[in-house]
Design an enzyme around this catalytic site. Structure first.
Site, short mmCIF file in Angstrom:
data_model
loop_
_atom_site.label_atom_id
_atom_site.label_comp_id
_atom_site.label_asym_id
_atom_site.label_seq_id
_atom_site.Cartn_x
_atom_site.Cartn_y
_atom_site.Cartn_z
CG ASP A 1 40.72 32.20 0.99
OD1 ASP A 1 39.68 32.14 0.31
OD2 ASP A 1 41.58 33.07 0.83
CG ASP B 1 36.21 32.81 -0.62
OD1 ASP B 1 36.35 33.86 0.04
OD2 ASP B 1 37.04 32.41 -1.46
CD GLU B 2 38.85 35.42 3.26
OE1 GLU B 2 39.48 35.66 4.31
OE2 GLU B 2 38.72 36.24 2.34
P1 TTP Z 1 38.99 36.04 -2.67
O1 TTP Z 1 39.06 34.96 -1.62
O2 TTP Z 1 39.76 37.29 -2.42
O3 TTP Z 1 39.51 35.47 -4.06
P2 TTP Z 1 39.26 34.09 -4.78
O4 TTP Z 1 38.57 33.09 -3.91
O5 TTP Z 1 38.60 34.34 -6.08
O6 TTP Z 1 40.74 33.61 -5.08
P3 TTP Z 1 41.85 33.00 -4.12
O7 TTP Z 1 42.09 31.60 -4.62
O8 TTP Z 1 43.04 33.87 -4.31
O9 TTP Z 1 41.31 33.04 -2.72
O10 TTP Z 1 37.49 36.45 -2.91
C1 TTP Z 1 36.43 35.52 -2.84
C2 TTP Z 1 35.38 35.86 -3.88
O11 TTP Z 1 34.90 37.19 -3.67
C3 TTP Z 1 35.91 35.82 -5.29
O12 TTP Z 1 35.83 34.52 -5.88
C4 TTP Z 1 35.04 36.83 -6.00
C5 TTP Z 1 34.66 37.83 -4.93
N1 TTP Z 1 35.46 39.06 -5.06
C6 TTP Z 1 34.93 40.13 -5.78
O13 TTP Z 1 33.80 40.05 -6.27
N2 TTP Z 1 35.67 41.26 -5.93
C7 TTP Z 1 36.93 41.39 -5.39
O14 TTP Z 1 37.59 42.44 -5.57
C8 TTP Z 1 37.47 40.29 -4.65
C9 TTP Z 1 38.86 40.38 -4.06
C10 TTP Z 1 36.71 39.15 -4.52
CA CA Z 2 39.24 32.73 -1.75
#
Ligand code: TTP
Ligand code: CA
Length: 357
Positions: free
Chosen positions: A12, A110-111
């Site tokens: 992730d 991103d996962e």
């Molecule tokens: P996430 O992996 O949930 O969050 P993140 O990568 O920003 O942070 P973390 O370090 O906690 O993993 O989501 C991946 C991307 O998806 C995030 O950068 C932006 C997008 N996203 C949205 O647009 N809206 C949302 O509600 C979420 C949760 C994510």
């Molecule tokens: Ca993430």
């Protein structure tokens, strides 16, 4: 293969959109950064897509109304999302990660899950491999990733979130129960807010509480989901890592009642097809980047032409304009058309950030 023999990674990326923006604009590094709707001096509508860890300290998180973010952190750098850039970077990261896996499953922008069971011999080698993936991503993309390693997807997913950012958490088979027990039930994949409230009423707060709870009571309250939750709470997840197939394109076409060379009629049909395609993408919360025109003349001579836009869109105007531009060179008074079609592809879901290329 038995459950205990599998080794699964969940990768992730850390604060993905803002991390990419920071990489592109070194001058904003260290500042709070928020990607999302235009805050319009606190009057903006829409929400935060994501925020970097500096902004998170001020309480700004994904999904928060942008006006609220502005109140919490007016000094932040606010940026609109640049989806096409994030998709390009995501593709590159997925290509790197895929190489390390026997089986690979992208899960959102991103996962990803990686089944590395036959690439490594035990958890020590698995940890080395996870480090290698993290450093290749760091080196090639300048971005940090967190990886969770475990005997199944559930444990790997919870583990990747355990030490963020730049984390690496390994949970061996025999450690699963102890690892999960103190965590909130919200960490389990299918436990939403409503279920969490109901569980709290039963005195179930942690995954350990849930694992110890009577399974048949859970089943009578939540149906099949209750049974599944109980399995997950005990760290049991048999689901396989598998390539997911999503909607790859949306298309509509029409065959004229009679072959026609009437350019007005053909253009009107094309416009109507665009309306249908656009409606469908909107209903499915999809943005598109590639537009393809299909035209079939009498005697079945068929041509297709595609154009990839420099941006993601779901606007009818963009679709109609580009489809028309591709159609016009084919129209001639003496050439009768049998069928026209419009397709959009290179899709991205705005809802769950799933890529469906
Ligand atoms: P996430 O992996 O949930 O969050 P993140 O990568 O920003 O942070 P973390 O370090 O906690 O993993 O989501 C991946 C991307 O998806 C995030 O950068 C932006 C997008 N996203 C949205 O647009 N809206 C949302 O509600 C979420 C949760 C994510
Ligand atoms: Ca993430």
């Amino acid at each position: 293969m038995s459950e205990s023999q599998r080794i699964i990674f969940h990768l992730d990326m850390d604060h993905f959109y803002t991390a990419v923006e920071e990489r592109e604009r070194p001058e904003i590094k260290g500042k709070p950064v928020i990607v999302g709707a235009d805050p319009k001096g606190g009057k903006g509508r829409g929400v935060v897509a994501t925020s970097n860890y500096v902004a998170r300290k001020a309480g700004v998180r994904s999904g928060l109304p942008i006006s609220h973010a502005w109140r919490l952190c007016p000094e932040a750098v606010y940026l609109p999302p640049n989806f096409s850039l994030y998709i390009k970077v995501s593709d590159e990261i997925m290509t790197i990660a895929r190489n390390y896996a026997n089986k690979f499953e992208q899960w959102g922008i991103d996962e990803a899950f990686l089944d590395v069971s036959s690439k490594v011999n035990g958890y020590v080698e698995a940890e080395d491999l996870a480090r290698q993936i993290k450093s290749e991503i760091k080196e090639k993309e300048g971005l940090t990733a967190s990886i969770g390693v475990g005997p199944n997807k559930l444990v790997a997913k919870v583990a990747s979130d355990f030490q963020k950012p730049d984390g690496l958490t390994v949970v061996r088979d025999e450690e699963v129960e102890v690892f999960l027990a103190p965590l909130s039930v919200r960490k389990l994949l299918w436990v939403g807010r409503k279920t969490e409230v109901k569980l709290k009423e039963l005195g179930v707060n942690t995954i350990g509480d849930l694992a110890a709870y009577d399974a048949s009571t859970l089943t009578s309250m939540f149906g099949v989901m209750g049974w599944q939750m109980h399995l997950l709470a005990r760290g049991i997840d048999k689901s396989e890592v598998e390539e997911r197939v999503g909607v790859k394109s949306v298309s509509h076409e029409t065959t004229f009642e009679e072959d026609t060379a009437d350019s007005n009629a053909i253009l009107q049909a094309l416009n109507e097809l665009c309306v249908e395609v656009q409606k469908e993408t909107e209903n499915q919360h999809l943005l598109f980047k590639t537009v393809t025109l299909k035209i079939r003349f009498e005697h079945f001579e068929t041509h297709t032409k595609s154009k990839t836009l420099p941006f993601l869109t779901n606007r009818l105007y963009d679709l109609q304009k580009n489809a028309k531009e591709m159609l016009l060179p084919y129209l001639h008074e003496d050439r009768k058309v049998r069928l026209v079609g419009v397709r959009v592809s290179s899709l991205v879901s705005t809802e769950k950030q799933k890529i469906l290329l």
